[in-house]
Write an enzyme that holds these catalytic residues in place. Structure first.
Site, PDB file in Angstrom:
ATOM      1  N   ASP A  53       3.253  26.976  83.040  1.00  0.00           N
ATOM      2  CA  ASP A  53       4.623  26.896  83.530  1.00  0.00           C
ATOM      3  C   ASP A  53       4.714  25.867  84.654  1.00  0.00           C
ATOM      4  O   ASP A  53       3.720  25.611  85.352  1.00  0.00           O
ATOM      5  CB  ASP A  53       5.080  28.255  84.060  1.00  0.00           C
ATOM      6  CG  ASP A  53       5.249  29.289  82.941  1.00  0.00           C
ATOM      7  OD1 ASP A  53       5.503  28.880  81.791  1.00  0.00           O
ATOM      8  OD2 ASP A  53       5.112  30.489  83.228  1.00  0.00           O
TER       9      ASP A  53
ATOM     10  N   TYR B 201      -7.290  33.380  85.489  1.00  0.00           N
ATOM     11  CA  TYR B 201      -6.167  33.041  86.366  1.00  0.00           C
ATOM     12  C   TYR B 201      -6.261  33.818  87.674  1.00  0.00           C
ATOM     13  O   TYR B 201      -6.780  34.941  87.707  1.00  0.00           O
ATOM     14  CB  TYR B 201      -4.833  33.421  85.715  1.00  0.00           C
ATOM     15  CG  TYR B 201      -4.507  32.704  84.438  1.00  0.00           C
ATOM     16  CD1 TYR B 201      -3.729  31.547  84.435  1.00  0.00           C
ATOM     17  CD2 TYR B 201      -4.949  33.192  83.206  1.00  0.00           C
ATOM     18  CE1 TYR B 201      -3.406  30.891  83.254  1.00  0.00           C
ATOM     19  CE2 TYR B 201      -4.641  32.540  82.019  1.00  0.00           C
ATOM     20  CZ  TYR B 201      -3.864  31.392  82.056  1.00  0.00           C
ATOM     21  OH  TYR B 201      -3.563  30.759  80.880  1.00  0.00           O
TER      22      TYR B 201
ATOM     23  N   ASP C  94       9.394  35.835  87.008  1.00  0.00           N
ATOM     24  CA  ASP C  94       8.757  35.139  88.135  1.00  0.00           C
ATOM     25  C   ASP C  94       9.826  34.739  89.145  1.00  0.00           C
ATOM     26  O   ASP C  94      11.025  34.977  88.940  1.00  0.00           O
ATOM     27  CB  ASP C  94       7.926  33.936  87.667  1.00  0.00           C
ATOM     28  CG  ASP C  94       8.756  32.857  86.970  1.00  0.00           C
ATOM     29  OD1 ASP C  94       9.978  32.772  87.208  1.00  0.00           O
ATOM     30  OD2 ASP C  94       8.173  32.086  86.175  1.00  0.00           O
TER      31      ASP C  94
ATOM     32  N   ARG D 105       3.019  36.435  83.659  1.00  0.00           N
ATOM     33  CA  ARG D 105       4.325  36.935  84.111  1.00  0.00           C
ATOM     34  C   ARG D 105       4.631  38.300  83.505  1.00  0.00           C
ATOM     35  O   ARG D 105       5.214  39.174  84.166  1.00  0.00           O
ATOM     36  CB  ARG D 105       5.436  35.963  83.693  1.00  0.00           C
ATOM     37  CG  ARG D 105       5.509  34.688  84.478  1.00  0.00           C
ATOM     38  CD  ARG D 105       6.683  33.850  84.017  1.00  0.00           C
ATOM     39  NE  ARG D 105       6.437  33.166  82.755  1.00  0.00           N
ATOM     40  CZ  ARG D 105       7.382  32.782  81.904  1.00  0.00           C
ATOM     41  NH1 ARG D 105       8.649  33.087  82.154  1.00  0.00           N
ATOM     42  NH2 ARG D 105       7.089  32.129  80.812  1.00  0.00           N
TER      43      ARG D 105
END
Length: 296
Positions: free
Chosen positions: A49, A77, A91, A183
């Protein structure tokens, strides 16, 4: 790794880049493409993103045919979730609505809720995602005010580790397979806890053997030095078993013919030329290997 002993006749290889915030993955690919001859193909393995940063693997030339193999690699991540809020995008880039008088969960409750998301699970992607619905991107439909109906998808989440918790900030490390939305993990956690949660920051630290510590800053890429920065295409299939080819077998593979080689029946293998380069990907058939994708 540089290509001191690897001087390709054409542009081909893999770059590990650190995607800056505020840019799309495509923006970064376009930056690389501008440094290369016009006909050279460039692509990336795994979208991040715009708000996210971290490892973006960019494949150049014939290595673009290996993108699917990079996408299979496990990913890691680091993310910060903000508890006590909800968002239409899951988000902080969306419309964030604070939860009124939220119940503040303790660490044990958070660990219990996260544990339900580990393993082979069905995950509902965000409406604001790049998935296609009737030929259109879901985020395009959502931005136009249309109702987006997405189905839960199977994903593999190998582990979620809490790195720190100081309400409302929760920092986590997620190890997962391709197609996982961090997310959605934040959103589902918030719903399980009853207080809501949104993703506030995201860094991809690893894709297989491509790690953030080795990632290059796209701002520092230089046309003259780019060839020395490319890692060999073989790195994109590092997890596959290898079969070495002699000169005679190399000639057969280039014609698409089977060659001798030992591997588990049905296994996918990397066929390596006498100079150590990746020549093709093949499928084992008894004591023979059938080339399936010839690169060089």
């Amino acid at each position: 790794m540089t290509l001191d002993a690897y001087d390709p006749p054409v542009w081909e290889g893999v770059l590990t880049l650190d995607k800056p915030p505020g840019e799309t993955s495509r923006d970064v690919v376009n930056r690389v493409a501008r440094l290369l001859p016009r006909k050279v193909k460039v692509g990336h393995a795994g979208t991040l993103d715009p708000m996210a940063t971290g490892v973006l693997v960019v494949c150049v030339g014939s290595a673009t045919r290996l993108i699917e193999y990079v996408q299979r690699m496990p990913k890691t991540y680091r993310s910060i979730f903000r508890l006590g809020a909800r968002s239409d995008t899951y988000d902080v880039d969306g419309v964030v609505v604070p939860t009124i008088d939220p119940r503040i969960p303790d660490l044990a409750g958070i660990e219990t809720a996260l544990a339900t998301q580990v393993g082979d699970v069905m995950q509902l992607p965000p409406a604001y995602s790049a998935l296609k619905v009737d030929g259109r991107r879901a985020y395009e439909l959502a931005r136009a005010g249309e109702t987006v109906v997405l189905e839960p998808r199977p994903v593999r989440i190998d582990g979620i580790r809490i790195l720190g918790y100081d309400w409302p900030a929760l920092e986590v490390e997620v190890r997962c397979g391709g197609g996982t939305y961090i997310r959605s993990i934040a959103h589902d956690l918030g719903e399980a806890l009853g207080c809501g949660a949104v993703m506030e920051a995201l860094v991809r630290t690893r894709i297989g053997g491509f790690v953030l510590e080795d990632a290059l800053d796209p701002d520092e890429l230089d046309r003259d030095a780019l060839g020395d920065l490319l890692r060999p295409p073989l790195d994109a299939v590092a997890y596959l078993p290898r079969v070495a080819l002699d000169d005679a077998a190399l000639a057969e593979v280039r014609l698409g013919r089977k060659v001798p080689g030992e591997a588990e029946p049905g296994a996918e293998v990397a066929l390596i030329g006498p100079d150590g380069r990746l020549i093709a990907l093949g499928e084992a058939d008894g004591l023979l290997i059938q080339p399936r994708k010839v690169l060089a």
